[in-house]
Design a protein around this motif. Sequence first.
Motif, PDB file in Angstrom:
ATOM      1  N   LYS A 169       5.247   5.154  -3.043  1.00 34.37           N
ATOM      2  CA  LYS A 169       4.193   5.884  -3.717  1.00 34.37           C
ATOM      3  C   LYS A 169       3.773   5.119  -4.971  1.00 34.37           C
ATOM      4  N   ALA A 170       2.623   5.451  -5.495  1.00 29.37           N
ATOM      5  CA  ALA A 170       2.132   4.776  -6.697  1.00 29.37           C
ATOM      6  C   ALA A 170       3.136   4.902  -7.843  1.00 29.37           C
ATOM      7  N   ASP A 171       3.820   6.029  -7.923  1.00 30.32           N
ATOM      8  CA  ASP A 171       4.806   6.248  -8.993  1.00 30.32           C
ATOM      9  C   ASP A 171       6.025   5.343  -8.870  1.00 30.32           C
ATOM     10  N   ASP A 172       6.181   4.682  -7.733  1.00 30.89           N
ATOM     11  CA  ASP A 172       7.291   3.750  -7.558  1.00 30.89           C
ATOM     12  C   ASP A 172       6.993   2.374  -8.146  1.00 30.89           C
ATOM     13  N   THR A 173       5.779   2.180  -8.616  1.00 28.50           N
ATOM     14  CA  THR A 173       5.415   0.917  -9.241  1.00 28.50           C
ATOM     15  C   THR A 173       6.286   0.675 -10.472  1.00 28.50           C
ATOM     16  N   ALA A 174       7.002  -0.436 -10.468  1.00 28.33           N
ATOM     17  CA  ALA A 174       7.953  -0.726 -11.545  1.00 28.33           C
ATOM     18  C   ALA A 174       8.574  -2.099 -11.330  1.00 28.33           C
ATOM     19  N   MET A 175       9.248  -2.565 -12.367  1.00 27.33           N
ATOM     20  CA  MET A 175      10.143  -3.711 -12.212  1.00 27.33           C
ATOM     21  C   MET A 175      11.488  -3.147 -11.762  1.00 27.33           C
ATOM     22  N   TYR A 176      12.018  -3.714 -10.696  1.00 31.54           N
ATOM     23  CA  TYR A 176      13.284  -3.256 -10.158  1.00 31.54           C
ATOM     24  C   TYR A 176      14.376  -4.280 -10.483  1.00 31.54           C
ATOM     25  N   GLY A 234      14.868  -9.124 -12.494  1.00 32.13           N
ATOM     26  CA  GLY A 234      13.950  -8.129 -11.960  1.00 32.13           C
ATOM     27  C   GLY A 234      12.992  -8.676 -10.920  1.00 32.13           C
ATOM     28  N   THR A 235      12.516  -7.779 -10.066  1.00 30.42           N
ATOM     29  CA  THR A 235      11.478  -8.109  -9.102  1.00 30.42           C
ATOM     30  C   THR A 235      10.430  -6.998  -9.159  1.00 30.42           C
ATOM     31  N   GLN A 236       9.163  -7.386  -9.224  1.00 25.20           N
ATOM     32  CA  GLN A 236       8.087  -6.439  -9.451  1.00 25.20           C
ATOM     33  C   GLN A 236       7.647  -5.788  -8.141  1.00 25.20           C
ATOM     34  N   VAL A 237       7.541  -4.489  -8.160  1.00 22.82           N
ATOM     35  CA  VAL A 237       6.997  -3.728  -7.031  1.00 22.82           C
ATOM     36  C   VAL A 237       5.728  -3.030  -7.515  1.00 22.82           C
ATOM     37  N   ILE A 238       4.633  -3.278  -6.819  1.00 21.16           N
ATOM     38  CA  ILE A 238       3.359  -2.646  -7.140  1.00 21.16           C
ATOM     39  C   ILE A 238       2.876  -1.914  -5.903  1.00 21.16           C
ATOM     40  N   VAL A 239       2.666  -0.628  -6.060  1.00 22.39           N
ATOM     41  CA  VAL A 239       2.194   0.197  -4.948  1.00 22.39           C
ATOM     42  C   VAL A 239       0.766   0.617  -5.262  1.00 22.39           C
ATOM     43  N   SER A 240      -0.153   0.085  -4.483  1.00 23.81           N
ATOM     44  CA  SER A 240      -1.565   0.335  -4.751  1.00 23.81           C
ATOM     45  C   SER A 240      -2.380   0.098  -3.496  1.00 23.81           C
ATOM     46  N   SER A 241      -3.453   0.887  -3.372  1.00 22.70           N
ATOM     47  CA  SER A 241      -4.367   0.699  -2.254  1.00 22.70           C
ATOM     48  C   SER A 241      -5.514  -0.229  -2.662  1.00 22.70           C
ATOM     49  N   GLN A 279       0.829  -1.204   0.000  1.00 26.98           N
ATOM     50  CA  GLN A 279       0.000   0.000   0.000  1.00 26.98           C
ATOM     51  C   GLN A 279       0.865   1.257   0.000  1.00 26.98           C
ATOM     52  N   PRO A 280       0.327   2.357  -0.492  1.00 24.21           N
ATOM     53  CA  PRO A 280       1.076   3.629  -0.410  1.00 24.21           C
ATOM     54  C   PRO A 280       1.513   3.906   1.019  1.00 24.21           C
ATOM     55  N   GLY A 281       2.764   4.353   1.163  1.00 21.92           N
ATOM     56  CA  GLY A 281       3.328   4.582   2.482  1.00 21.92           C
ATOM     57  C   GLY A 281       4.026   3.372   3.081  1.00 21.92           C
TER      58      GLY A 281
END
Length: 120
Positions: A86-93, A113-120, A13-15
């Motif tokens: 934050k939602a803008d951090d959603t990306a493959m890292y 890569g490892t996927q990061v999804i930031v979402s509520s 989640q965000p935060g």
Amino acid sequence: EVQLVESGGGLVQPGGSLRLSCAASGFTFSSYDMSWVRQAPGKGLEWVSFITTGGIKSYASFVKGRFSISRDNAKNTLYLQLNDLKADDTAMYYCASRQLGHYDRNVGYWGQGTQVIVSS
């Protein structure tokens, strides 16, 4: 065979926070400056952070104190602590050997890569 294997991504989640890891093998990890690079959906590669062999760290301006890179040469592992996501951090890292200037996935060492999804 050179391998970089990332882990630790997920849905948050965000935060929230995540800790990414990158296990290296097949090369002398301690002799390489290492980076984290991300790619958001539909966008190009974006450098996030690097750490030198001597432990000098640098971050992209958008990090703004939220992320922390580290390395454990005894464990051949690179880390990225992600806080206040934050939602803008959603990306493959991706973890990668450090490159000067523009990052190119055809140059140097890269993980899958490892996927990061930031979402509520």
